[in-house]
Each structure stands twice: as structure tokens, then as C-alpha cells.
Design a protein around this motif. Structure first.
Motif, short mmCIF file in Angstrom:
data_model
loop_
_atom_site.label_atom_id
_atom_site.label_comp_id
_atom_site.label_asym_id
_atom_site.label_seq_id
_atom_site.Cartn_x
_atom_site.Cartn_y
_atom_site.Cartn_z
N ARG A 67 1.87 4.56 -2.81
CA ARG A 67 1.64 6.06 -2.56
C ARG A 67 2.80 6.97 -2.25
N HIS A 102 0.90 -1.10 0.07
CA HIS A 102 0.08 0.11 -0.05
C HIS A 102 0.71 1.34 0.15
N TRP A 103 1.78 1.29 0.95
CA TRP A 103 2.75 2.67 0.89
C TRP A 103 3.59 2.77 0.00
N THR A 146 -1.12 1.06 11.56
CA THR A 146 -0.75 0.05 10.68
C THR A 146 -0.18 -0.94 11.02
N GLY A 152 8.34 7.25 6.49
CA GLY A 152 7.60 7.68 5.24
C GLY A 152 8.47 8.38 4.39
N PHE A 160 2.37 10.78 -1.94
CA PHE A 160 2.08 11.11 -0.80
C PHE A 160 2.31 12.56 -0.24
N MET A 181 8.89 4.54 -0.16
CA MET A 181 9.01 5.61 0.74
C MET A 181 10.23 6.27 0.89
N ASP A 218 11.57 2.76 7.66
CA ASP A 218 10.42 2.52 7.27
C ASP A 218 10.55 1.11 6.54
#
Length: 226
Positions: free
Chosen positions: A22, A18-19, A131, A64, A26, A88, A83
């Protein structure tokens, strides 16, 4: 609750996916990135209050794109970030390089940090605990890497969305703090996991988020016992 390691690893794989997806966009959202001088200055004020004026060895967990990491570095702290999402981290490294900050970014699991005991004087995390499959283990791990007398400071919120979204539709039931929690609830959890001198404060100033806040935002922190 006893958890199966394989189940947790499967959940973390979805979180990472997911991250990663993004990462490039973001920071575009006003409440994620830092877009104006006023927003930056307001965040620096909050961090001065909660991280302290003196330079500290700081770890930004779930960093992130490095928003909090870069602000801490601007205040003179010796910062590392960790992370789970490589995309990210790649963006965080570019931002730190462009800003001229020497920040070490590591890929790692917030519940199993790749650092020795007592490596830092401060741990920060922003919008992370919801999360995590095992937030209690994460809180203990963050205390492990902070020397006695150091601080754990979390920037969190209570979102209470009507429905889970994107990849979280399939895993939200495996995340004990999904959607966040009210500040008193998270403060109690920090106390249950051993932190002392607990305090929290609402963060509802629109300047921080670049808009009127749509949810309950706050900062909560505590001291690692000596």
C-alpha cells in the motif's frame, strides 16, 4: 496470554506484506495524507497541544510514509521514525528529503525497538496498535525508550469493520486490538501498562481527515513515570 514467537513472526510477515503493497498509494486517501494547508495547520495544532511547544527528541513508531514524522519535524522536534515495511520507509525518506527535513528512518519492529533505554523524550504512533500481535509488549517497549517524565502519544480509532479485509482476513484473530478500541478502553490499557497522567480527546474535526470522519478517531497519551 502466552504467545509463540514463531506465530507472531508469521503474523508480522503478513502485516509487512500488506503495508509494503500500500506504500505508493497510501497518502492518496484524504484521511491518510496531508492534502491542504488547512489540514496541515489543524494537525500542527493538535501536535503542539499533545507533543509540547519545546523541541524534543521524538520517535514516530509505525511511521509509515512519515506523515506524523514530517509534521513533528516542522514543529522543530528532533525526529526519528521506525517502521516494519521497507516500501513505506522509502516513501517517507523521499518525502522528508523533498521537504528539507533531516529525519532518520529505521526499519524495525514496534515491539522490539532498535534503540537504547531513555533515547527519546516523546513517542508517537498513529493507527498502529491494531496491527500488533502483542500490543502490551509494545507499550512497555515504547516506555523503555522514553526517558522518565517523557510522553507516549497515540492517535487511534475504533473502526469496527463488518469484515476483515485483504491480508488481514487470515491474521485478524491473532491481533488483540484488531479494528481498534474505544478511547476509554485504550486509555485503561495504557494505565495498566504503567503510564501516568493519562488523557484523551476526540479527533472528529473533518479538517483533520479531509472529509467527515467515518469512524471514532481520538488521541490518547500518558507520561512515563519518573
Amino acid at each position: 496470554m502466552t504467545r509463540r514467537p514463531r506465530a507472531d513472526e508469521a503474523v508480522k510477515k503478513v502485516v509487512r506484506q500488506h503495508w509494503n503493497g500500500r506504500a505508493e498509494t497510501f497518502d492518496d486517501a484524504s484521511h491518510h495524507g496531508v492534502h491542504t494547508a488547512d489540514q496541515r495547520d489543524r494537525w500542527l495544532d493538535v501536535l503542539r497541544e499533545w507533543a509540547g511547544e519545546d523541541s524534543r527528541r521524538a520517535l514516530d513508531v509505525g511511521c509509515g510514509t512519515g506523515v506524523i514524522s514530517l509534521l513533528l519535524a516542522e514543529l522543530g522536534h528532533d525526529v526519528a521514525g521506525v517502521d516494519v515495511a521497507p516500501a513505506m520507509l522509502a516513501r517517507a525518506r523521499r518525502k522528508a528529503r523533498d521537504a528539507g527535513h533531516a529525519i532518520d528512518f529505521f526499519r524495525g519492529d514496534a515491539e522490539r525497538l532498535p534503540f537504547p533505554d531513555d533515547s527519546f523524550e516523546l513517542v508517537t504512533a498513529r493507527h498502529l496498535v491494531w496491527t500488533l500481535p502483542d500490543p502490551e509488549s509494545a507499550l512497555r517497549e515504547w516506555q523503555r525508550v522514553v526517558e522518565p517524565g517523557g510522553r507516549v502519544v497515540l492517535f487511534e480509532g475504533y473502526w469496527d469493520h463488518e469484515e476483515p479485509w485483504d491480508e488481514y482476513e487470515e491474521i485478524h484473530g491473532d491481533l488483540p486490538l484488531y479494528d481498534g478500541r474505544p478511547p476509554v478502553t485504550l486509555r485503561e490499557l495504557l494505565g495498566d501498562e504503567g503510564l501516568r497522567d493519562l488523557a484523551h480527546e476526540p479527533l472528529q474535526d473533518p479538517t483533520l481527515w479531509g472529509r467527515e470522519p467515518h469512524h471514532d478517531y481520538y488521541v490518547v497519551g500518558g507520561t512515563v513515570p519518573r
